[in-house]
Scaffold this active site. Structure first.
Site, PDB file in Angstrom:
ATOM      1  N   ASP A  24       0.781  -1.252   0.000  1.00 16.36           N
ATOM      2  CA  ASP A  24       0.000   0.000   0.000  1.00 16.36           C
ATOM      3  C   ASP A  24       0.805   1.291   0.000  1.00 16.36           C
ATOM      4  OD1 ASP A  24      -2.119  -1.658   0.234  1.00 16.36           O
ATOM      5  OD2 ASP A  24      -2.651  -1.086   2.268  1.00 16.36           O
ATOM      6  N   ASP A  44      -9.231  -7.612   8.515  1.00 18.56           N
ATOM      7  CA  ASP A  44      -8.662  -6.402   7.915  1.00 18.56           C
ATOM      8  C   ASP A  44      -8.730  -5.207   8.869  1.00 18.56           C
ATOM      9  OD1 ASP A  44      -8.195  -7.556   5.343  1.00 18.56           O
ATOM     10  OD2 ASP A  44     -10.333  -7.344   4.895  1.00 18.56           O
TER      11      ASP A  44
END
Ligand code: BGC
Length: 457
Positions: free
Chosen positions: A171, A396
């Protein structure tokens, strides 16, 4: 975990201004051939480390999976080992540390282990669920308390016959492209990390130190098609990745490849439409809001095109791509069996898409998701492997605030009642309820992934 939507930002600006745009295991055991060391004591680097490899099964994840009803059917699959904080190097709460995993890999007769390097300063700058322990300026700690000790362990001759895949800092580079000012998707934290350069510096340092080891294969993260697939994001992300691969003593030769869809949910292949389709004189790329001017509709087409783009930015033509297929299966009763109705572009795409998310920018514990393709080497041109880098069943992010000492925040994208933000174009989050902190075991999610697996388990 994060996965902020990186929309075609010019379009978001236009909308804001009310302007209508025209717009498995891998093959076989370790063989004499693939453990040969060429006489140098360390494995010579191969083009695709997954080819012919036997990949390490993490016994800790495997035990969690096997303890779930039906879970033993997949408990022998290889998954990523996440080094998500300095303490993980030695093991957290009595769990296995890096050396334990490497020893266990040797004991298993595996010849490839998958590690996720994930502790950058100011981590997860566009979301909160996977914020980490290091502050924005803690680059020295990252280099000397995190990367150096990992590199030292990886360089131990006891592990010289293991191919070590390191997935470097998911990311981070995509965030530096899509979530900075003046884009409407910016966050102050990403602006800070772009300004201080510590993502680029830290990644360069990690690439250089791991890349110096002949048996280590660095893979850099490229987000996923629903993030980097827009024209405004595509080439700039490749350029930023090249910056990182030339920082802190690294060179592009330290990079074996790239990974897409890590811990995300985008389908490998959408079989019922292509980006070039036109319905009732409406090109779906422009008229279907699901696609929203993206150039790609799935991970395979994105990965292959991005691979070509990367070679234009100085990366070796021999680079290979990984696709994380841990949770992008989209099986179950909601799975379309044919194209959608040809009444208009939206009906066609929405009726035919395998990816059943409410919005492509949703990333947290997605309801309806299933396990995807089992880990496989060389599944398609340019693709080194389908991998399960995110261990299925690990959350998550928490759906409510949970105090913790891991640096993890509460991101409303993990709250099923949340109505969204610019990074998912203000849609409902689509998250499952009652989730624990990111990385913690989430039994209900595991069960759903098993139920909705495609191919079915
Ligand atoms: C978490 C990590 C965890 C990883 C794998 C991430 O979202 O932040 O702590 O190790 O997921 O489950």
């Amino acid at each position: 975990m994060r996965y902020p939507f990186g929309p075609k930002w010019t379009q978001v600006l236009a909308v804001t201004a009310s302007v209508t745009l025209a717009a498995a295991m891998f093959a076989g055991p370790a063989t004499a051939d693939n453990i040969a060391d060429g006489g140098a004591g360390v494995l010579a680097r191969v083009d695709n480390p997954y080819a012919g490899a036997r990949v390490y099964v993490n016994p800790e994840w495997s035990a969690n999976a096997a303890a779930e009803p039906g879970g033993s059917a997949i408990a022998n699959q290889p998954t990523g080992v996440w080094l998500d904080r300095i303490a993980a190097i030695n093991g957290v709460n009595g769990g296995m540390g890096l050396r334990d995993h490497l020893n266990a890999a040797v004991d298993q007769g595996a010849n490839l282990i998958q590690l996720v390097i994930y502790d950058l300063p100011g981590r997860d700058c566009s979301a909160l669920a996977s914020n980490g322990e290091l502050g924005a300026t803690d680059i020295d700690r990252y280099e000397h308390e995190y990367v150096d000790p990992i590199a030292e362990i990886l360089g131990d001759p006891a592990f010289a016959n293991l191919r070590i895949v390191t997935v470097v800092e998911i990311d981070s580079i995509p965030n530096l492209v899509t979530n900075i000012s003046p884009r409407p998707t910016f966050t102050p934290q990403c602006d800070t990390m772009a300004a201080n350069g510590n993502y680029v510096t830290g990644i360069g340092y990690a690439l250089a130190h791991f890349g110096a080891l002949e048996n280590v294969y660095n893979y850099l993260d490229i987000g996923h098609h629903g993030w980097i697939g827009w024209d405004d994001n595509f080439a700039p992300t490749a350029a930023k990745l090249a910056d990182a691969a030339n920082a802190s003593g690294a060179t592009p030769a330290d990079v074996a490849g790239f990974i897409t869809d890590t811990a995300n949910y985008g389908a490998v292949h959408e079989p019922f439409f292509t980006i070039n389709d036109t319905i009732n004189n409406q090109p779906i790329r422009e008229h279907a809001s699901w696609i929203d001017f993206n150039r790609y509709v799935d991970e395979l087409s994105f990965a292959q095109a991005f691979r070509t783009e990367l070679t234009r930015h100085g990366f070796d033509p021999g680079i290979g791509m990984l696709i994380d297929t841990s949770r992008n299966g989209w099986g179950g009763s909601a799975r379309p069996t044919g194209p959608g109705p040809t009444t208009d572009a939206n009906a066609y795409v929405d009726g035919g898409r395998l990816d059943r998310r409410i919005h492509l920018g949703n990333w947290c514990n997605q309801a309806g998701a299933g396990l995807g393709e089992r880990p496989t080497a060389s599944p398609a041109a340019g693709i080194d492997a389908f991998v399960w880098m995110k261990p299925p069943g690990e959350s998550d992010g928490s759906s409510t605030e949970i105090p913790n000492d891991e640096g993890k925040g509460f991101d409303r994208m993990c709250d099923p009642t949340y109505t969204g933000n610019p990074r998912n174009n203000n849609h409902m989050s689509g998250a499952l309820p009652d989730a624990p902190l990111s990385g913690h075991w989430f039994s209900a999610q595991f069960q759903e992934l098993l139920r909705n697996a495609f191919p079915p388990v």
